[in-house]
Design a protein around this motif. Structure first.
Motif, PDB file in Angstrom:
ATOM      1  N   LEU A 158     -18.279  28.880  11.658  1.00  0.00           N
ATOM      2  CA  LEU A 158     -18.620  29.470  10.363  1.00  0.00           C
ATOM      3  C   LEU A 158     -19.366  28.443   9.514  1.00  0.00           C
ATOM      4  O   LEU A 158     -18.945  27.296   9.425  1.00  0.00           O
ATOM      5  N   ILE A 159     -20.438  28.860   8.882  1.00  0.00           N
ATOM      6  CA  ILE A 159     -21.126  28.010   7.906  1.00  0.00           C
ATOM      7  C   ILE A 159     -21.144  28.774   6.589  1.00  0.00           C
ATOM      8  O   ILE A 159     -21.490  29.955   6.552  1.00  0.00           O
ATOM      9  N   PHE A 160     -20.756  28.089   5.538  1.00  0.00           N
ATOM     10  CA  PHE A 160     -20.843  28.657   4.198  1.00  0.00           C
ATOM     11  C   PHE A 160     -21.898  27.878   3.436  1.00  0.00           C
ATOM     12  O   PHE A 160     -21.968  26.656   3.541  1.00  0.00           O
ATOM     13  N   CYS A 161     -22.704  28.579   2.670  1.00  0.00           N
ATOM     14  CA  CYS A 161     -23.704  27.881   1.854  1.00  0.00           C
ATOM     15  C   CYS A 161     -23.702  28.464   0.445  1.00  0.00           C
ATOM     16  O   CYS A 161     -23.389  29.629   0.227  1.00  0.00           O
ATOM     17  N   MET A 162     -23.986  27.598  -0.502  1.00  0.00           N
ATOM     18  CA  MET A 162     -24.143  28.021  -1.887  1.00  0.00           C
ATOM     19  C   MET A 162     -25.106  27.048  -2.540  1.00  0.00           C
ATOM     20  O   MET A 162     -25.274  25.929  -2.079  1.00  0.00           O
TER      21      MET A 162
END
Length: 181
Positions: free
Chosen positions: A128-132
């Protein structure tokens, strides 16, 4: 402006991974090859000047998530990995020139959204990769609050998944880092 120069220096001093997002933040597919590469090198030079040392940039985030087959070939020559904004789990055959990521924005509800993501990552033995764009008490519409970010990390840890930066996960080679001009 999302940050001050001192913020960049402090992040580096605290051991945070710094990646590239280009210098000009233009939609990459609309740019000529030389303009893309110039922006990448200019960004690396800017970071080098800011932190006062040579630091290879190993990852790239396509501005506005805009990517094409042509720009994947151009940009991926400079980095170990590149990330788009297509949602999904990275599993099986992974495209290091356009990793999938879940974008966390001002409407994101981690209590509702994270459990199915974690379950899918487990089921597919995926990543999983989360970006903001930012984490702030008053985030931009592309960012989140510290509380939302902390809740995401908490749920991932409670689920027993490893939390790691892209730099720690993606294999690198001496030719897969951008150091600027």
């Amino acid at each position: 402006e999302y940050y001050e120069m001192d913020d960049l220096v402090q992040l580096h001093e605290r051991g945070h991974e710094l990646g590239s997002h280009s210098f000009d933040h233009l939609r990459v597919p609309a740019q000529a090859k030389l303009d893309i590469e110039s922006s990448i090198l200019r960004n690396a030079g800017f970071i080098r000047e800011a932190i006062g040392e040579e630091m290879p940039l190993l990852s790239f985030a396509y501005p506005q998530g805009a990517v094409s087959v042509r720009t994947r070939r151009i940009v991926s020559r400079h980095f170990a990995s590149c990330r788009g904004t297509s949602p999904g789990i990275n599993s099986g055959r992974i495209d290091l020139a356009c990793l999938r990521a879940y974008c966390i924005d001002d409407r994101f509800d981690p209590r509702r959204s994270i459990p199915p993501m974690i379950e899918e990552a487990r089921r597919s033995n995926g990543w999983l990769i989360f970006c903001m764009h930012d984490i702030a008490r008053q985030p931009s519409r592309w960012g989140c609050t510290p509380a939302v970010f902390e809740e995401i990390v908490r749920q991932v840890r409670v689920a027993g998944l490893e939390v790691a930066t892209i730099e720690k996960v993606v294999p690198t080679s001496p030719t897969s880092a951008c150091v600027g001009a």
